[in-house]
Structure formats: structure tokens, C-alpha cells
Design a protein around this motif. Structure first.
Motif, PDB file in Angstrom:
ATOM      1  N   SER A 114       0.948  -1.172   0.019  1.00  0.00           N
ATOM      2  CA  SER A 114      -0.047  -0.146  -0.018  1.00  0.00           C
ATOM      3  C   SER A 114       0.893   1.320   0.033  1.00  0.00           C
ATOM      4  CB  SER A 114      -1.029  -0.019   1.288  1.00  0.00           C
ATOM      5  OG  SER A 114      -0.200   0.806   2.287  1.00  0.00           O
ATOM      6  N   HIS A 116       1.288   3.330   2.104  1.00  0.00           N
ATOM      7  CA  HIS A 116       1.674   3.278   3.492  1.00  0.00           C
ATOM      8  C   HIS A 116       3.160   2.972   3.582  1.00  0.00           C
ATOM      9  CE1 HIS A 116      -2.656   2.813   5.093  1.00  0.00           C
ATOM     10  NE2 HIS A 116      -2.570   4.206   4.557  1.00  0.00           N
ATOM     11  N   ARG A 122       5.956   4.418  10.906  1.00  0.00           N
ATOM     12  CA  ARG A 122       5.292   5.559  11.464  1.00  0.00           C
ATOM     13  C   ARG A 122       5.896   6.409  12.839  1.00  0.00           C
ATOM     14  NH1 ARG A 122      -0.560   5.011   9.594  1.00  0.00           N
ATOM     15  NH2 ARG A 122      -0.673   2.987   8.617  1.00  0.00           N
TER      16      ARG A 122
END
Ligand code: 5GP
Ligand code: ZN
Length: 144
Positions: A114, A116, A122
Motif C-alpha cells: 500500500s 503506507h 510511522r
């Protein structure tokens, strides 16, 4: 127009390109080295290096083509979905300095990831930091 830009060359008809859509301010064509069958690029007609260098009208034209073409691209190659995105700046992976949106058809089990995964892991951000960032963005937007 930038004389050494391949996308300007395609827009001008000086370099062969498989054009799949166009409007007053943007042109869409197949990627010459596709990540998947049907991989399509959408560019403003004018040479604009980064997304924010394009005018609001040009940006709307680019994303209007993306919106209209995404289902056509998927249907043409019988894809299950698509990844749509812009590598905005060399640090983000932009190789051709004429801004462009990618429409990359996706297939069940194609082994891709994805969007992401694009930015690595993160970060941990406090609520205060998130508030500060939101305020900075809201105050600096160049939306016309
Ligand atoms: P970027 O990394 O800049 O987001 O992606 C550039 C894309 O442009 C790549 O997917 C690459 O295959 C494609 N590309 C580079 N040169 C040409 C070209 O001359 N013609 C076409 N159709 N695509 C190109
Ligand atoms: Zn260009």
C-alpha cells in the motif's frame, strides 16, 4: 516547455507516447516502463516540476483526468483496484521533474504494497505536536 523533458516531448507530439486521455490543461499516457499493465501517467501540459508549481486550474485538470480514467484503466486490464499517487520531489522518488500522477492497476496477489510503505515507519507524535502541525498546515496552504 522544457527541451530536455520527456513529458513535454510527449505533450508536444515530438516523442511517441500512447495517449489515453487529454483535456485543456492535462494529458494522460501509458508509462513506458510500467509497474503493471495499464500503468498510466497524467501530467499538466505545461512544464511544472512539483505539484505545487502547477496552477489550481492545471491541478484540477490533472485530477479530473485521474478521476475519469482510473475506472477505464482498471477495466481495460481487468484489474481489481488501483494505486493512485504522486512522487512529489526527488526525496519522494520523483525521477522525471515534470509533475505527474500515477494510476497503477492492482491485482489480487500482485505482491505489491500500500501507499503506507512509501514513508517508512510511522513516527510517534503527541497530541500537542499534531495540533501544532495541523495549525502550521492550515496557515500555509496555497489553495487558490
Ligand atoms: P517518477 O519516479 O518520476 O514518479 O516516475 C516516472 C515514471 O515515468 C516512471 O514510471 C517511468 O517509467 C516513466 N517514464 C520515464 N520516461 C518516460 C518516457 O519517456 N515516456 C513514458 N511514457 N514514460 C516515461
Ligand atoms: Zn516537462
Amino acid at each position: 516547455m522544457s527541451s530536455d523533458c520527456p513529458f513535454c516531448g510527449i505533450v508536444a507530439g515530438e516523442i511517441p507516447g500512447r495517449i489515453v486521455g487529454e483535456n485543456d490543461h492535462a494529458v494522460a499516457f501509458l508509462d513506458a516502463n510500467p509497474m503493471a499493465p495499464g500503468h498510466t501517467l497524467v501530467v499538466p501540459r505545461n512544464h511544472r516540476e512539483r505539484l505545487a508549481d502547477a496552477t489550481s486550474e492545471e491541478t484540477q485538470a490533472v485530477f479530473s483526468l485521474v478521476h475519469g480514467l482510473a475506472p477505464a484503466v482498471e477495466a481495460a486490464v481487468d484489474a481489481d483496484g488501483a494505486t493512485v499517487g504522486v512522487n512529489d520531489g526527488s526525496v519522494a522518488g520523483q525521477e522525471v521533474p515534470h509533475t505527474h500522477a500515477h494510476v497503477i492497476p492492482r491485482f489480487a496477489g500482485d505482491g505489491g504494497g500500500s501507499i503506507h510503505v512509501a514513508a517508512g515507519s510511522r513516527p510517534e507524535l503527541s497530541d500537542a505536536k499534531l495540533d501544532e502541525i495541523a495549525s502550521e498546515i492550515g496557515g500555509a496552504s496555497n489553495d487558490e
